[in-house]
Enzyme design. Sequence first.
Site, PDB file in Angstrom:
ATOM      1  N   GLY A   1       0.830  -1.160  -0.030  1.00 16.11           N
ATOM      2  CA  GLY A   1       0.073  -0.044   0.122  1.00 16.11           C
ATOM      3  C   GLY A   1       0.933   1.428   0.042  1.00 16.11           C
TER       4      GLY A   1
ATOM      5  N   SER B   1       8.437   0.041  18.154  1.00 16.91           N
ATOM      6  CA  SER B   1       8.886   0.827  16.736  1.00 16.91           C
ATOM      7  C   SER B   1       8.381   2.001  16.734  1.00 16.91           C
ATOM      8  CB  SER B   1       8.284  -0.284  15.647  1.00 16.91           C
ATOM      9  OG  SER B   1       8.564  -1.526  15.665  1.00 16.91           O
TER      10      SER B   1
ATOM     11  N   ASP C   1      -1.049  -8.529  18.503  1.00 16.63           N
ATOM     12  CA  ASP C   1      -1.504  -8.088  19.906  1.00 16.63           C
ATOM     13  C   ASP C   1      -2.580  -7.499  20.121  1.00 16.63           C
ATOM     14  OD1 ASP C   1       0.548 -10.118  20.555  1.00 16.63           O
ATOM     15  OD2 ASP C   1       2.060  -8.595  21.279  1.00 16.63           O
TER      16      ASP C   1
ATOM     17  N   GLY D   1     -16.157 -20.023  21.362  1.00 15.30           N
ATOM     18  CA  GLY D   1     -17.065 -20.622  22.558  1.00 15.30           C
ATOM     19  C   GLY D   1     -16.332 -21.103  23.552  1.00 15.30           C
TER      20      GLY D   1
END
EC number: 2.7.1.11
Length: 327
Positions: free
Chosen positions: A23, A106, A129, A187
């Site tokens: 991108g 970073s 995360d 579940g």
Amino acid sequence: MVKKIGVLTSGGDAPGMNAAIRGVVRAALSAGLDVFGIEDGYLGLYENRMKKLDRYSVSDMINRGGTFLGSARFPEFRDPEVRKVALKNMHERGIDGLVVIGGDGSYAGADLLTKEGGIHCVGLPGTIDNDVAGTDYTIGFFTALETVVEAIDRLRDTSSSHQRISIVEVMGRYCGDLTLAAAIAGGCEFIAIPEVEFKRDDLVAEIKAGIAKGKKHAIVAITEKLDDIDSLAKYIEKETGRETRGTVLGHIQRGGAPVAYDRILASRMGAYAVDLLLQDHDYKKGGFCVGVQNEKMVHELISVCIAPENKKSKFKEDWYDTAKKLF
């Protein structure tokens, strides 16, 4: 306005990083900018390992996991003398903008490059995360979620066959978002995350209550670092009398082709980062970071997002309440 930009991936890899690089590259080339790919994160920046990228450099990359530029943890970058070398390498090539894809560590490195060397830096949240402030979701989160849920589904098959309790350790560092989302989608009967105080006896009490209701097997989802999984499994088995096994999913959660949402998110963020670099923003206060909030692209100063009071994403308390109701 910047004329030459660099792009790097730093820290732990995440599915969708290649889509983000793509991108950035495609959007930058469309705007007439030169783009340099920096190998192995800040380590490559320090060692001057950069290569000019064109449209074909990122062809067939959107569906690939990992990062073709490579990534590395480079704690030496905290040293101002090391950063001076990195800045010198960029200045010699005429690079005046940098897109950094990674987590809060970073981001911190990018902010220093802006403040110390005048490089216009933009950070993109790339980590499974989901623990970066300023965004609802990070690049890689939803792919990792699919991986974890698939593992839970498989464990449920064998747990139900043997009337066994299975404990699944999920990545997340100090953020329970991945565990929480996987527990709802998979579940799971019980959950343990960093945002809520965890006690073994409380978990055992919940499991016993489930057994009393006729529950013959159970899945416990727990975020890494909360407890030793093997020790916890032995404790639960001792207290409940039910065979209990622990499974650490580990780095498999970081791999695999990114799901559609991560590809879209990464592509949007990459293009938005280039738009920021093309606009006349004031970088005197530091670099910027990109996020998605309510499905809209947003940006904020990196210094705001890595401040101690904002250093991680907000606890999804409504998700936790939902999970508890469904146990």
